[in-house]
Design an enzyme around this catalytic site. Structure first.
Site, mmCIF file in Angstrom:
data_model
loop_
_atom_site.group_PDB
_atom_site.id
_atom_site.type_symbol
_atom_site.label_atom_id
_atom_site.label_comp_id
_atom_site.label_asym_id
_atom_site.label_seq_id
_atom_site.Cartn_x
_atom_site.Cartn_y
_atom_site.Cartn_z
ATOM 1 N N GLN A 1 44.598 43.899 38.600
ATOM 2 C CA GLN A 1 44.540 45.102 37.766
ATOM 3 C C GLN A 1 45.557 46.101 38.242
ATOM 4 O OE1 GLN A 1 40.376 45.522 38.229
ATOM 5 N NE2 GLN A 1 40.293 45.143 40.404
ATOM 6 N N THR B 1 33.160 45.784 36.933
ATOM 7 C CA THR B 1 33.993 46.485 36.018
ATOM 8 C C THR B 1 33.493 46.310 34.670
ATOM 9 O OG1 THR B 1 35.711 45.023 36.079
ATOM 10 C CG2 THR B 1 35.915 47.038 37.407
ATOM 11 N N ASP C 1 27.978 44.713 40.633
ATOM 12 C CA ASP C 1 28.826 45.746 40.335
ATOM 13 C C ASP C 1 30.166 45.656 39.949
ATOM 14 O OD1 ASP C 1 29.580 48.426 40.572
ATOM 15 O OD2 ASP C 1 29.543 48.498 42.718
ATOM 16 N N ASP D 1 36.266 34.723 44.427
ATOM 17 C CA ASP D 1 35.817 34.918 43.097
ATOM 18 C C ASP D 1 34.029 34.835 43.269
ATOM 19 O OD1 ASP D 1 34.887 34.704 40.548
ATOM 20 O OD2 ASP D 1 35.700 32.701 40.194
ATOM 21 N N GLY D 2 33.407 35.898 42.642
ATOM 22 C CA GLY D 2 31.945 36.022 42.627
ATOM 23 C C GLY D 2 31.379 34.873 41.893
HETATM 24 N N1 AG3 Z 1 31.587 49.936 38.205
HETATM 25 C C1 AG3 Z 1 31.208 50.171 36.824
HETATM 26 C C2 AG3 Z 1 31.911 51.040 36.048
HETATM 27 C C3 AG3 Z 1 32.254 50.973 34.564
HETATM 28 C C4 AG3 Z 1 32.839 52.363 33.851
HETATM 29 N N2 AG3 Z 1 33.592 52.220 32.790
HETATM 30 C C5 AG3 Z 1 34.476 52.900 32.480
HETATM 31 N N3 AG3 Z 1 34.778 53.683 32.999
HETATM 32 N N4 AG3 Z 1 34.890 52.524 31.335
HETATM 33 C C6 AG3 Z 1 31.478 50.755 38.808
HETATM 34 C C7 AG3 Z 1 31.862 50.434 40.513
HETATM 35 C C8 AG3 Z 1 31.323 51.308 41.384
HETATM 36 N N5 AG3 Z 1 31.271 50.705 42.564
#
Ligand code: AG3
Length: 276
Positions: free
Chosen positions: A31, A157, A155, A137-138
């Protein structure tokens, strides 16, 4: 010259922050990664254009993804965090004295590296002797470690790119199997305003797999709509029956024993999303 960063959260709306410094921008194998300094929220981690965490509001999300399942379990010793390469969720998890070992499985080692370098406030626990960081890979890891963990936190994305598989029914089945017989899992499941279909789909899957399924919410100003959800699947303990008088000594800024139950009280429109 003023510099501003916008995340387009949907096609119709975005969040725009004035930035004073760029610490890092680059591409990993998985990414685009950016670490910027914003006036309002301090340092901000952005992955593929999506705000992941900021120094000023990270406490809400990290405390809520962690303490709600951790305090629902009566003796969480072995913890798994999938994703969460910034370290925030695991930092909260190891505040619990019962924890003997916490494993962080993050697919993108670059995120861990950038968080360690630029976000020490969030990543500080990654060097703890209780914490093991695995860059892998989780999905694969969950499949390979059956009957191992007391609490698993996903946790991730958003459900696009590297995290897409982390919102799949088969993945939740693997999580079920990698938990011990009284294990609990929580996943971040996006915004009740913007991602109703996703919440419904995930909740349905979790409800089919786990004896107890619950949805809870909190406010995260830098995430789409500012209102966020988590889905919990539990094999034995119901968070609504937690003896909250036993929760004490946790240093927090958002979570507290009363909120442990209050966060499961849902507004009508959110109840309707998960209504059978
Ligand atoms: N993970 C989820 C974040 C999602 C936010 N989405 C967005 N901004 N479109 C957060 C990771 C923190 N440890």
């Amino acid at each position: 010259m003023e510099l501003w960063y916008t995340e387009y959260q949907t096609r119709e709306i975005g969040i725009t922050c004035k930035i004073s410094k760029t610490y890092y921008t680059g591409k990993s194998k998985f990414q685009d990664i950016a670490l910027i300094e914003t006036g309002q929220f301090g340092k901000m981690l952005v992955l593929d254009g999506m705000v992941q965490t900021t120094v000023k509001d990270e406490f809400v999300y990290h405390e809520m993804i962690s303490h709600v399942p951790m305090c629902t379990h009566t003796n969480p010793e072995k913890i798994l965090v999938i994703g969460g390469g910034d370290g925030g969720a695991i930092r909260e998890a190891i505040k619990h004295k019962s924890v003997k070992k916490a494993v962080l499985v993050e697919i993108d080692g670059k995120v861990v590296e950038i968080a360690k370098k630029h976000l020490p406030e969030i990543s500080c626990a990654l060097d703890s002797e209780k914490v093991e960081v695995k860059v892998t890979d989780g999905i694969k890891y969950a499949k390979e470690n059956k009957n191992t963990f007391d609490v698993v936190m996903v946790d991730s994305t958003d459900p696009v790119g590297p995290a897409a598989g982390l919102f799949d029914k088969d993945f939740y089945k693997s999580i079920y199997e990698c938990l011990k017989e009284d294990g609990i899992f929580v996943a971040q499941t996006e915004s009740p305003f913007f991602h109703k279909d996703l919440i419904k789909r995930v909740f349905d899957s979790v409800d089919r797999i786990f004896p107890i399924a619950r949805l809870y919410t909190c406010s995260v100003p830098t995430y789409p709509s500012g209102y966020w959800s988590f889905t919990m699947g539990s094999k034995k303990y119901d968070p609504l029956l937690t003896d909250i008088s036993k929760i004490d000594g946790l240093q927090t800024k958002y979570y507290n024993p009363k909120l442990h139950k209050a966060c499961f009280v849902l507004p009508e429109f959110v109840k309707n999303i998960i209504k059978k």
